[in-house]
Design an enzyme around this catalytic site. Structure first.
Site, PDB file in Angstrom:
ATOM      1  N   LYS A  35      41.986  48.608  33.380  1.00 13.63           N
ATOM      2  CA  LYS A  35      40.919  47.643  33.107  1.00 13.63           C
ATOM      3  C   LYS A  35      39.963  47.501  34.284  1.00 13.63           C
ATOM      4  O   LYS A  35      38.745  47.470  34.106  1.00 13.63           O
ATOM      5  CB  LYS A  35      41.510  46.268  32.775  1.00 13.63           C
ATOM      6  CG  LYS A  35      40.456  45.218  32.444  1.00 13.63           C
ATOM      7  CD  LYS A  35      40.993  43.808  32.422  1.00 13.63           C
ATOM      8  CE  LYS A  35      41.037  43.209  33.799  1.00 13.63           C
ATOM      9  NZ  LYS A  35      41.299  41.748  33.787  1.00 13.63           N
ATOM     10  N   ASN A  36      40.506  47.416  35.503  1.00 20.07           N
ATOM     11  CA  ASN A  36      39.657  47.174  36.668  1.00 20.07           C
ATOM     12  C   ASN A  36      38.637  48.294  36.875  1.00 20.07           C
ATOM     13  O   ASN A  36      37.511  48.046  37.297  1.00 20.07           O
ATOM     14  CB  ASN A  36      40.519  47.015  37.924  1.00 20.07           C
ATOM     15  CG  ASN A  36      41.265  45.693  37.939  1.00 20.07           C
ATOM     16  OD1 ASN A  36      41.054  44.853  37.078  1.00 20.07           O
ATOM     17  ND2 ASN A  36      42.142  45.515  38.909  1.00 20.07           N
ATOM     18  N   ARG A  39      35.099  37.390  33.446  1.00 21.33           N
ATOM     19  CA  ARG A  39      34.911  37.411  34.901  1.00 21.33           C
ATOM     20  C   ARG A  39      34.176  38.682  35.340  1.00 21.33           C
ATOM     21  O   ARG A  39      33.322  38.654  36.218  1.00 21.33           O
ATOM     22  CB  ARG A  39      36.281  37.350  35.576  1.00 21.33           C
ATOM     23  CG  ARG A  39      36.213  37.216  37.084  1.00 21.33           C
ATOM     24  CD  ARG A  39      35.993  35.777  37.480  1.00 21.33           C
ATOM     25  NE  ARG A  39      35.602  35.669  38.881  1.00 21.33           N
ATOM     26  CZ  ARG A  39      35.300  34.528  39.471  1.00 21.33           C
ATOM     27  NH1 ARG A  39      35.310  33.412  38.792  1.00 21.33           N
ATOM     28  NH2 ARG A  39      34.960  34.499  40.743  1.00 21.33           N
ATOM     29  N   ASP A  97      39.976  34.784  34.008  1.00 26.08           N
ATOM     30  CA  ASP A  97      41.244  34.319  34.557  1.00 26.08           C
ATOM     31  C   ASP A  97      41.026  33.402  35.766  1.00 26.08           C
ATOM     32  O   ASP A  97      39.990  33.403  36.393  1.00 26.08           O
ATOM     33  CB  ASP A  97      42.133  35.502  34.947  1.00 26.08           C
ATOM     34  CG  ASP A  97      41.515  36.362  36.049  1.00 26.08           C
ATOM     35  OD1 ASP A  97      41.339  35.812  37.143  1.00 26.08           O
ATOM     36  OD2 ASP A  97      41.236  37.535  35.809  1.00 26.08           O
TER      37      ASP A  97
END
Length: 237
Positions: free
Chosen positions: A22-23, A97, A121
């Site tokens: 994901k990052n 985010r 988050d």
């Protein structure tokens, strides 16, 4: 509180194909905004945050085509910057985010970038200072609307500069990097993050025509170029 009970001693077999990280996905999807050519990204994870970002890109005017499972084609040749001023963006941008990483490529290519104060988050301390201080050092003007909790940076031309990041933020480094690849002159980022996700973003940008050295170290040197091209990139599992 729920619990899992695992009884061992059973032999495992078979194989799996891990989804992309994901990052990295959030960074490289935003990098597709840096060119009007087609960008193909493989191993895109089918998770909520990534799907939210893809939706934001579509609303911005990016053409998004799903070619296969985990394989997408992006083309940012018809961007609608007015979307950044809309109430819809102010609502949708809060829920992710990673939406902060839209600002760097938009600022670098179009001279302006905006974002509502991101939600997402609540793990630890997630400051945005590193991002915006980097943009300001590149020559951008910063504005924060307290009533709408809305950030905007703008600059007719970004200019390369040497900067020391106050923390080796992965997303902060990525955002500043994406802004600086189209800036005039040379940018040197000290105390840069050097995680695998950031290295992958650098390699993708180099394939697009960016001039980046020091990949994998905490000092990145970027020689600005006039234009980036399309590419094909595979996200790490």
């Amino acid at each position: 509180m729920g619990s899992f009970k695992i009884k061992g001693g059973v032999e495992l077999s078979g194989s799996i194909t891990p989804q992309g990280a994901k990052n990295e996905a959030l960074q490289v999807l935003c990098a597709s905004l840096l060119t009007d050519d087609k960008v193909i990204i493989n191993n895109v994870p089918d998770i909520i945050d990534v799907n939210k970002l893809i939706s934001l890109l579509k609303n911005l005017g990016v053409s998004v085509n799903k070619l296969d499972k985990g394989k997408y084609e992006f083309q940012a040749s018809n961007i609608n910057l007015n979307y950044l001023k809309s109430d819809k963006f102010k609502i949708n941008g809060k829920g992710l985010r990673g939406s902060i990483m839209l600002v760097g490529p938009l600022l670098g290519r179009f001279g302006t970038g905006s974002i509502p104060r991101p939600g997402g988050d609540k793990i630890g301390r997630r400051r945005l200072d590193t991002h915006f201080e980097g943009f300001i050092k590149l020559g951008a003007k910063f504005n924060y609307n307290k009533e709408d909790y809305f950030y905007t940076v703008s600059a007719p031309h970004l200019k390369g500069v040497e900067m020391l990041l106050d923390e080796p933020s992965v997303t902060g480094t990525a955002n500043i990097l994406m802004a600086s690849v189209l800036a005039q002159g040379k940018t040197v980022i000290y105390n840069a993050a050097c995680e695998p996700y950031l290295q992958q973003l650098c390699r993708m940008l180099v394939c697009m025509g960016a001039n980046i050295s020091g990949i994998g170290s905490n000092r990145l040197t970027i020689e600005g170029v006039d234009k980036l091209n399309g590419t094909s990139h595979t996200i790490l599992p």
